[in-house]
Design a protein around this motif. Sequence first.
Motif, mmCIF file in Angstrom:
data_model
loop_
_atom_site.group_PDB
_atom_site.id
_atom_site.type_symbol
_atom_site.label_atom_id
_atom_site.label_comp_id
_atom_site.label_asym_id
_atom_site.label_seq_id
_atom_site.Cartn_x
_atom_site.Cartn_y
_atom_site.Cartn_z
ATOM 1 N N ILE A 1 0.840 -1.205 0.000
ATOM 2 C CA ILE A 1 0.000 0.000 0.000
ATOM 3 C C ILE A 1 0.871 1.250 0.000
ATOM 4 O O ILE A 1 1.782 1.386 0.821
ATOM 5 C CB ILE A 1 -0.913 0.040 1.238
ATOM 6 N N GLY A 42 0.205 5.634 -0.368
ATOM 7 C CA GLY A 42 -0.812 6.669 -0.508
ATOM 8 C C GLY A 42 -0.268 8.031 -0.872
ATOM 9 O O GLY A 42 -1.003 8.916 -1.291
ATOM 10 N N THR A 61 -3.326 4.323 -3.388
ATOM 11 C CA THR A 61 -4.674 4.767 -3.014
ATOM 12 C C THR A 61 -5.039 6.099 -3.662
ATOM 13 O O THR A 61 -6.209 6.476 -3.693
ATOM 14 C CB THR A 61 -4.802 4.934 -1.488
ATOM 15 N N GLN A 116 -4.171 8.917 -2.444
ATOM 16 C CA GLN A 116 -4.461 9.847 -1.337
ATOM 17 C C GLN A 116 -3.971 11.258 -1.627
ATOM 18 O O GLN A 116 -4.672 12.234 -1.406
ATOM 19 C CB GLN A 116 -3.815 9.327 -0.047
ATOM 20 N N ASN A 132 -4.576 2.416 -9.261
ATOM 21 C CA ASN A 132 -4.688 3.673 -8.506
ATOM 22 C C ASN A 132 -6.149 3.823 -8.107
ATOM 23 O O ASN A 132 -7.030 3.871 -8.963
ATOM 24 C CB ASN A 132 -4.238 4.861 -9.359
ATOM 25 N N LEU A 133 -6.424 3.869 -6.812
ATOM 26 C CA LEU A 133 -7.804 3.937 -6.316
ATOM 27 C C LEU A 133 -8.388 5.342 -6.409
ATOM 28 O O LEU A 133 -9.589 5.533 -6.197
ATOM 29 C CB LEU A 133 -7.863 3.436 -4.870
ATOM 30 N N CYS A 146 -8.341 8.130 -4.561
ATOM 31 C CA CYS A 146 -9.084 8.584 -3.380
ATOM 32 C C CYS A 146 -8.523 9.888 -2.797
ATOM 33 O O CYS A 146 -8.361 10.026 -1.585
ATOM 34 C CB CYS A 146 -9.082 7.499 -2.312
ATOM 35 N N ILE A 183 -11.089 5.661 0.900
ATOM 36 C CA ILE A 183 -10.034 4.651 0.768
ATOM 37 C C ILE A 183 -10.549 3.286 1.216
ATOM 38 O O ILE A 183 -10.309 2.260 0.564
ATOM 39 C CB ILE A 183 -8.786 5.058 1.577
ATOM 40 N N PHE A 235 -10.634 0.233 -1.258
ATOM 41 C CA PHE A 235 -9.693 -0.849 -1.004
ATOM 42 C C PHE A 235 -10.411 -2.150 -0.652
ATOM 43 O O PHE A 235 -9.928 -3.239 -0.973
ATOM 44 C CB PHE A 235 -8.701 -0.473 0.099
ATOM 45 N N GLU A 263 -11.098 -3.654 -3.934
ATOM 46 C CA GLU A 263 -9.817 -4.103 -4.504
ATOM 47 C C GLU A 263 -9.345 -5.400 -3.860
ATOM 48 O O GLU A 263 -8.929 -6.335 -4.556
ATOM 49 C CB GLU A 263 -8.766 -2.988 -4.306
ATOM 50 N N SER A 322 -3.891 6.449 4.407
ATOM 51 C CA SER A 322 -3.999 5.168 3.693
ATOM 52 C C SER A 322 -3.492 4.008 4.532
ATOM 53 O O SER A 322 -4.019 2.894 4.455
ATOM 54 C CB SER A 322 -3.200 5.237 2.393
ATOM 55 N N CYS A 377 -6.329 1.166 5.153
ATOM 56 C CA CYS A 377 -6.145 -0.148 4.525
ATOM 57 C C CYS A 377 -5.900 -1.236 5.563
ATOM 58 O O CYS A 377 -6.279 -2.395 5.350
ATOM 59 C CB CYS A 377 -5.008 -0.089 3.513
#
Length: 361
Positions: free
Chosen positions: A6, A8, A40, A42, A64-65, A67, A79, A83, A86, A103, A107
Amino acid sequence: MKITLIAGARPNFMKIAPIIHAIQKVQFDGKDISYRLVHTGQHFDEKMSHTFFTQLNIPEPHVNLNCGGGTQAEQTAAIMVAFEKELMENPTDLVLVVGDVTSTMACSIVAKKLNTKVAHVEAGIRSGDLSMPEEINRIVTDSLTDYFFTTTPWAGGNLLKSGVAADKIFLVGNVMIDTLLANQHKFEAPKFWEDYQLKKKEYFVVTLHRPANVDNADKLKEMIHEITSNVKGLPIVFPMHPRTAKIYKELGISAPNLFIVDPLGYHEFNYLVENALGVITDSGGITEETTVMGVPCITLRDNTERPETIEIGTNELIGTDPKAIKPALEKLLSNQWKKGSIPELWDGKAAERIINYLLNL
């Protein structure tokens, strides 16, 4: 073994990079281990370009989330929602988090609720200041972690006091220093080096971004005045955080020896730090890097989660009162600053130790 990594924010990738390199090394040796890199999103950072990943030999994230933005609560929630999806779509044996950003905490919570083990790199560091969001992130993450990888004995001691079993704590060293040492030969002078007529060990570097220092315009103005007035006319290079720049523009400050520059790439910034006479900062990570590079560091904070940089290294904590800056600079400029040494296991091999421990676990 499958590991989900992870990240962020930009500094997280600097901590993840040597872990990826350590995984790739044991993969080459035939070990059954793989990873998935999750960004993430972030922090939006315009310098998180392809060049950044190439510079540090970091692979692009698998996902890439996205967030970024919002309040602390909104970002944490975003997040966690992203996640969770994910992790359900890409199950793993272990979620590995680094540092202390939102993050890291978010997470960790998701992983534990999905019955997935969590490893925390940089576990156990504490400032004792609950007004810092990072401190809350550290405490919550460490309350859920299964495997604790620490940078120093101090961090391990904090975990033992909180009830963590000794056999879950692994002193491995500092992955940020892994990245520093791996890239030191690539450091290069920024483009403005000649323009500002900078000379090695004849200038200062300043970084300020914490709310206690930059949100109050009068205080920020006084701090900059104290710095520019007490360095005997030496140049001051100030790569300015966007948060600080917004307030700085309204102050109308001008000093012939103060050079405001945009945030720099990793190689350029650390070239500046390595060759500076001293650094004035409120960053935690920079105090680690100055310690390893043997550069005097003045930290404008009331507390630190990295006491080893003071007890062992080149850092001094002077608080946030601008009037404390002059005596600190006088001490530095009169060659009375401590020499410092390097903490145990800060040798560029922390990530290798982490992966070896995980394979054995």
